[in-house]
Design an enzyme around this catalytic site. Structure first.
Site, PDB file in Angstrom:
ATOM      1  N   LYS A  52     -60.256 -51.495 -82.908  1.00  0.00           N
ATOM      2  CA  LYS A  52     -61.919 -52.305 -83.050  1.00  0.00           C
ATOM      3  C   LYS A  52     -61.315 -53.792 -82.559  1.00  0.00           C
ATOM      4  O   LYS A  52     -62.723 -54.124 -81.782  1.00  0.00           O
ATOM      5  CB  LYS A  52     -60.606 -52.875 -84.524  1.00  0.00           C
ATOM      6  CG  LYS A  52     -60.353 -51.643 -86.027  1.00  0.00           C
ATOM      7  CD  LYS A  52     -59.898 -52.020 -86.741  1.00  0.00           C
ATOM      8  CE  LYS A  52     -59.961 -51.130 -87.950  1.00  0.00           C
ATOM      9  NZ  LYS A  52     -58.672 -51.553 -89.136  1.00  0.00           N
ATOM     10  N   GLN A  96     -54.857 -56.211 -91.093  1.00  0.00           N
ATOM     11  CA  GLN A  96     -54.341 -54.378 -90.228  1.00  0.00           C
ATOM     12  C   GLN A  96     -52.972 -54.470 -91.861  1.00  0.00           C
ATOM     13  O   GLN A  96     -52.356 -54.473 -91.866  1.00  0.00           O
ATOM     14  CB  GLN A  96     -53.756 -53.993 -89.828  1.00  0.00           C
ATOM     15  CG  GLN A  96     -53.965 -52.373 -89.358  1.00  0.00           C
ATOM     16  CD  GLN A  96     -54.961 -51.793 -89.173  1.00  0.00           C
ATOM     17  OE1 GLN A  96     -56.003 -52.230 -88.746  1.00  0.00           O
ATOM     18  NE2 GLN A  96     -55.087 -50.425 -89.359  1.00  0.00           N
ATOM     19  N   ASP A 119     -62.682 -55.850 -94.346  1.00  0.00           N
ATOM     20  CA  ASP A 119     -62.492 -54.927 -94.881  1.00  0.00           C
ATOM     21  C   ASP A 119     -63.069 -54.013 -96.310  1.00  0.00           C
ATOM     22  O   ASP A 119     -62.809 -53.197 -96.944  1.00  0.00           O
ATOM     23  CB  ASP A 119     -61.011 -55.422 -94.925  1.00  0.00           C
ATOM     24  CG  ASP A 119     -60.489 -54.467 -93.576  1.00  0.00           C
ATOM     25  OD1 ASP A 119     -60.986 -53.090 -93.538  1.00  0.00           O
ATOM     26  OD2 ASP A 119     -59.425 -55.241 -93.302  1.00  0.00           O
TER      27      ASP A 119
END
Ligand code: GUN
Length: 291
Positions: A52, A96, A119
């Site tokens: 990412k 994450q 997200d």
């Protein structure tokens, strides 16, 4: 059978974003800024977050990677998130997952401000998605939509069978495929560990999204001719012949399923790169939303 090439489509998305960022720079406008938090040293999470951050650099975004020890307290993590919430330069925040067991994931998800929730995991983002309101879609389901769109796959009136009901993939993709839009307007069945007659249900599917995390679960006898198969699985399985010591396996037994499909995603190189492309699109949107 046609392969849905996530590597290629994600590059198309990234090139488009790169051009837009260059234009913004030229016009003296702010460049998108993604902050990523990685807690501990989970090997797969390390790889995803590195990917990412690298993609941000490729297209001219600013990224901040915050690495925290596995034994950091929940309070310290929430404090860090709040610092990023308050930092005007940061457009998008991602933590994450999975997190170490002593940290409540839901609390972490709910601490991120909804307008920085690239997200799409915050209950406000999910609620807005369910109601068809503008919001950030979770990256993996959003990436799948982009892929279906790129290959102009017909979805209206089709029976989509989703294997798995996770908050990250299964449940949101079931909602998005069911919405009144394109890609969407599917009749959706969500299957899970308690589902009876799974094979019969899969055999009725025009579109199958396999998101169980069970390597090679979907076999040829479960797929009808001409189906569209999207494989979300990325499980590491031990493979001593590889330098890394593991191989990546999807949820689909690719070699036997692929010949029956009209379209299929490979693993790797299918949904994985699209997840990153979708995250970058969300971050761009978060940057624009401030103006
Ligand atoms: N873990 C697995 N997929 C994801 C994702 O899309 N975002 C985050 N933050 N964690 C994940």
């Amino acid at each position: 059978m046609q392969i849905m090439d996530g590597k290629h489509v994600s590059q198309v998305v990234k090139n488009d974003l790169k051009g837009k960022v260059e234009l913004r720079k030229k016009n003296g406008l702010k460049v998108p800024h993604l902050a990523a938090i990685l807690v501990g040293n989970n090997g797969a999470s390390e790889t995803y977050v590195a990917s990412k951050v690298k993609s941000c650099a490729e297209i001219g975004y600013i990224s901040t990677l915050i690495r925290l020890d596995a034994d950091i307290s929940e309070a310290e993590l929430l404090f860090k998130i709040n610092e990023l919430n308050e930092d005007f330069d940061v457009d998008g925040i991602l933590v994450q997952l999975p997190l170490p067991k002593h940290i409540a994931e839901q609390k972490v998800i709910e601490t991120i401000f909804a307008d920085k929730d690239v997200d799409g995991f915050h209950p406000e983002s999910v609620g807005r998605m369910v109601q068809g309101l503008p919001t950030y879609y979770p990256a993996t389901p959003f990436g799948i939509l982009l892929l279906l769109e790129h290959y102009k796959i017909e979805t209206a009136g089709k029976h989509a069978v989703v294997l798995g009901r996770s908050n990250i993939v299964g449940r949101p993709i079931s909602i998005l495929l069911n919405r009144n839009s394109y890609p969407g307007n599917c009749t959706v069945t969500v299957c899970h560990s308690h589902t009876h007659n799974l094979k019969d249900i899969c055999l009725q599917a025009d579109i199958i999204v396999a998101a169980l995390g069970r390597p090679e679960f979907l076999t040829a006898d479960m797929v009808k001719d001409g189906a569209v198969v999207v494989d979300v699985g990325i499980t590491r399985v031990e493979d001593k012949s590889k330098k890394s010591g593991f191989a990546i396996k999807g949820d689909v037994k690719y070699d036997e399923v692929a010949p029956k499909c009209s379209f299929i995603t490979p693993v790797p190189g299918g949904v994985g790169p699209m997840t990153i492309a979708a995250l970058l699109m969300n971050t761009y949107k978060a940057c624009l939303a401030k103006e």
